[in-house]
Design a protein around this motif. Sequence first.
Motif, PDB file in Angstrom:
ATOM      1  N   LYS A  53     -46.951  10.319  -6.617  1.00 30.81           N
ATOM      2  CA  LYS A  53     -45.665  10.225  -7.289  1.00 30.81           C
ATOM      3  C   LYS A  53     -45.092   8.819  -7.157  1.00 30.81           C
ATOM      4  O   LYS A  53     -45.268   8.154  -6.133  1.00 30.81           O
ATOM      5  CB  LYS A  53     -44.683  11.239  -6.690  1.00 30.81           C
ATOM      6  N   GLY A  54     -44.419   8.347  -8.213  1.00 28.64           N
ATOM      7  CA  GLY A  54     -43.802   7.026  -8.174  1.00 28.64           C
ATOM      8  C   GLY A  54     -42.926   6.782  -9.390  1.00 28.64           C
ATOM      9  O   GLY A  54     -42.634   7.703 -10.166  1.00 28.64           O
ATOM     10  N   GLN A  55     -42.528   5.530  -9.553  1.00 32.74           N
ATOM     11  CA  GLN A  55     -41.703   5.128 -10.689  1.00 32.74           C
ATOM     12  C   GLN A  55     -42.231   3.829 -11.281  1.00 32.74           C
ATOM     13  O   GLN A  55     -42.887   3.042 -10.602  1.00 32.74           O
ATOM     14  CB  GLN A  55     -40.246   4.919 -10.257  1.00 32.74           C
ATOM     15  N   TYR A  56     -41.946   3.617 -12.559  1.00 29.95           N
ATOM     16  CA  TYR A  56     -42.253   2.358 -13.209  1.00 29.95           C
ATOM     17  C   TYR A  56     -41.214   2.103 -14.292  1.00 29.95           C
ATOM     18  O   TYR A  56     -40.441   2.993 -14.667  1.00 29.95           O
ATOM     19  CB  TYR A  56     -43.664   2.360 -13.796  1.00 29.95           C
ATOM     20  N   VAL A  57     -41.195   0.874 -14.785  1.00 28.00           N
ATOM     21  CA  VAL A  57     -40.289   0.489 -15.869  1.00 28.00           C
ATOM     22  C   VAL A  57     -41.138   0.144 -17.081  1.00 28.00           C
ATOM     23  O   VAL A  57     -42.034  -0.703 -16.992  1.00 28.00           O
ATOM     24  CB  VAL A  57     -39.406  -0.715 -15.461  1.00 28.00           C
ATOM     25  N   ASP A  58     -40.889   0.801 -18.207  1.00 28.36           N
ATOM     26  CA  ASP A  58     -41.714   0.575 -19.401  1.00 28.36           C
ATOM     27  C   ASP A  58     -41.274  -0.693 -20.132  1.00 28.36           C
ATOM     28  O   ASP A  58     -40.293  -1.342 -19.731  1.00 28.36           O
ATOM     29  CB  ASP A  58     -41.711   1.817 -20.297  1.00 28.36           C
ATOM     30  N   PRO A  59     -41.972  -1.114 -21.173  1.00 33.43           N
ATOM     31  CA  PRO A  59     -41.623  -2.365 -21.875  1.00 33.43           C
ATOM     32  C   PRO A  59     -40.225  -2.377 -22.486  1.00 33.43           C
ATOM     33  O   PRO A  59     -39.701  -3.448 -22.814  1.00 33.43           O
ATOM     34  CB  PRO A  59     -42.698  -2.467 -22.965  1.00 33.43           C
ATOM     35  N   ASP A  60     -39.592  -1.227 -22.644  1.00 35.64           N
ATOM     36  CA  ASP A  60     -38.213  -1.161 -23.134  1.00 35.64           C
ATOM     37  C   ASP A  60     -37.211  -1.150 -21.990  1.00 35.64           C
ATOM     38  O   ASP A  60     -36.026  -0.850 -22.194  1.00 35.64           O
ATOM     39  CB  ASP A  60     -38.012   0.089 -24.001  1.00 35.64           C
ATOM     40  N   ASN A  61     -37.679  -1.467 -20.772  1.00 37.76           N
ATOM     41  CA  ASN A  61     -36.845  -1.490 -19.565  1.00 37.76           C
ATOM     42  C   ASN A  61     -36.243  -0.123 -19.239  1.00 37.76           C
ATOM     43  O   ASN A  61     -35.132  -0.025 -18.706  1.00 37.76           O
ATOM     44  CB  ASN A  61     -35.733  -2.544 -19.680  1.00 37.76           C
ATOM     45  N   ILE A  62     -36.981   0.920 -19.552  1.00 38.75           N
ATOM     46  CA  ILE A  62     -36.559   2.271 -19.215  1.00 38.75           C
ATOM     47  C   ILE A  62     -37.305   2.725 -17.960  1.00 38.75           C
ATOM     48  O   ILE A  62     -38.540   2.674 -17.909  1.00 38.75           O
ATOM     49  CB  ILE A  62     -36.848   3.245 -20.380  1.00 38.75           C
ATOM     50  N   THR A  63     -36.548   3.116 -16.940  1.00 37.86           N
ATOM     51  CA  THR A  63     -37.153   3.582 -15.693  1.00 37.86           C
ATOM     52  C   THR A  63     -37.675   5.003 -15.874  1.00 37.86           C
ATOM     53  O   THR A  63     -36.971   5.880 -16.372  1.00 37.86           O
ATOM     54  CB  THR A  63     -36.122   3.553 -14.558  1.00 37.86           C
ATOM     55  N   LYS A  64     -38.927   5.209 -15.457  1.00 37.33           N
ATOM     56  CA  LYS A  64     -39.563   6.516 -15.619  1.00 37.33           C
ATOM     57  C   LYS A  64     -40.197   6.960 -14.299  1.00 37.33           C
ATOM     58  O   LYS A  64     -40.727   6.137 -13.548  1.00 37.33           O
ATOM     59  CB  LYS A  64     -40.636   6.458 -16.711  1.00 37.33           C
ATOM     60  N   ARG A 112     -34.937   9.370 -19.207  1.00 37.27           N
ATOM     61  CA  ARG A 112     -33.814   9.781 -20.050  1.00 37.27           C
ATOM     62  C   ARG A 112     -34.259  10.067 -21.487  1.00 37.27           C
ATOM     63  O   ARG A 112     -33.536  10.697 -22.244  1.00 37.27           O
ATOM     64  CB  ARG A 112     -32.719   8.710 -20.035  1.00 37.27           C
ATOM     65  N   LEU A 113     -35.469   9.619 -21.836  1.00 42.27           N
ATOM     66  CA  LEU A 113     -36.001   9.898 -23.171  1.00 42.27           C
ATOM     67  C   LEU A 113     -36.608  11.298 -23.273  1.00 42.27           C
ATOM     68  O   LEU A 113     -36.855  11.787 -24.366  1.00 42.27           O
ATOM     69  CB  LEU A 113     -37.070   8.866 -23.542  1.00 42.27           C
TER      70      LEU A 113
END
Length: 201
Positions: A53-64, A112-113
């Motif tokens: 488990k973890g987190q990343y930020v996509d190219p649209d700067n959305i944290t997932k 949030r998407l």
Amino acid sequence: MKKPRGCLSSLIMIILAVLVLGVLSFYGSKLFDRYQRPWAYSTSGPLLVGHWKGQYVDPDNITKTIELTIFDPEPDDKRWSKAVSFHGRRKGRRRTGSSKRSFNGQAIVVSRLGREEYEISGSVGKEDYHQIRLTFHTETSRNFDRPAFYLLFGQNGRWHNDELTCTLEFSYRRKDGSSFWNSADPRFGKQTRLILHRASA
């Protein structure tokens, strides 16, 4: 009158022989896999197989947030089926080196998407089982809620003990599921470093 009894005894002996060979094949293959695939079956160290488990930020700067599961490459029910099947044992012997290093899994990404679901295929390195590569598969025939960047590859991956890292590459998907690329937009070439930690089941 003795003939049917003799046939029955022979049949019982054949069944017992098949079961004994099956048990030996089952446990023998598990023992063999501890050396061939220590990343999945070692009894003396951490495994790649399991939940991360973890987190990343996509190219649209959305944290997932991502929950990734790597499956046991040969679960007991499948292994037992091969062990008691002559065809299965023959097929198992032809297993190639690359297939011994491959695995499957799944990933669930939440932001949030909304929710993204992926099937995963991957492999460990030939010389170093702690090097990994991931490919994320998502259903492109369906309609997406909105155009967005979806996971495509996990490159230059490495896992050690309770940490897994890789460089994420993305694919931009339109609402109809088709991919799109814009070389003039720096977002489309952006890569993100992902750090995962082992999670309980």
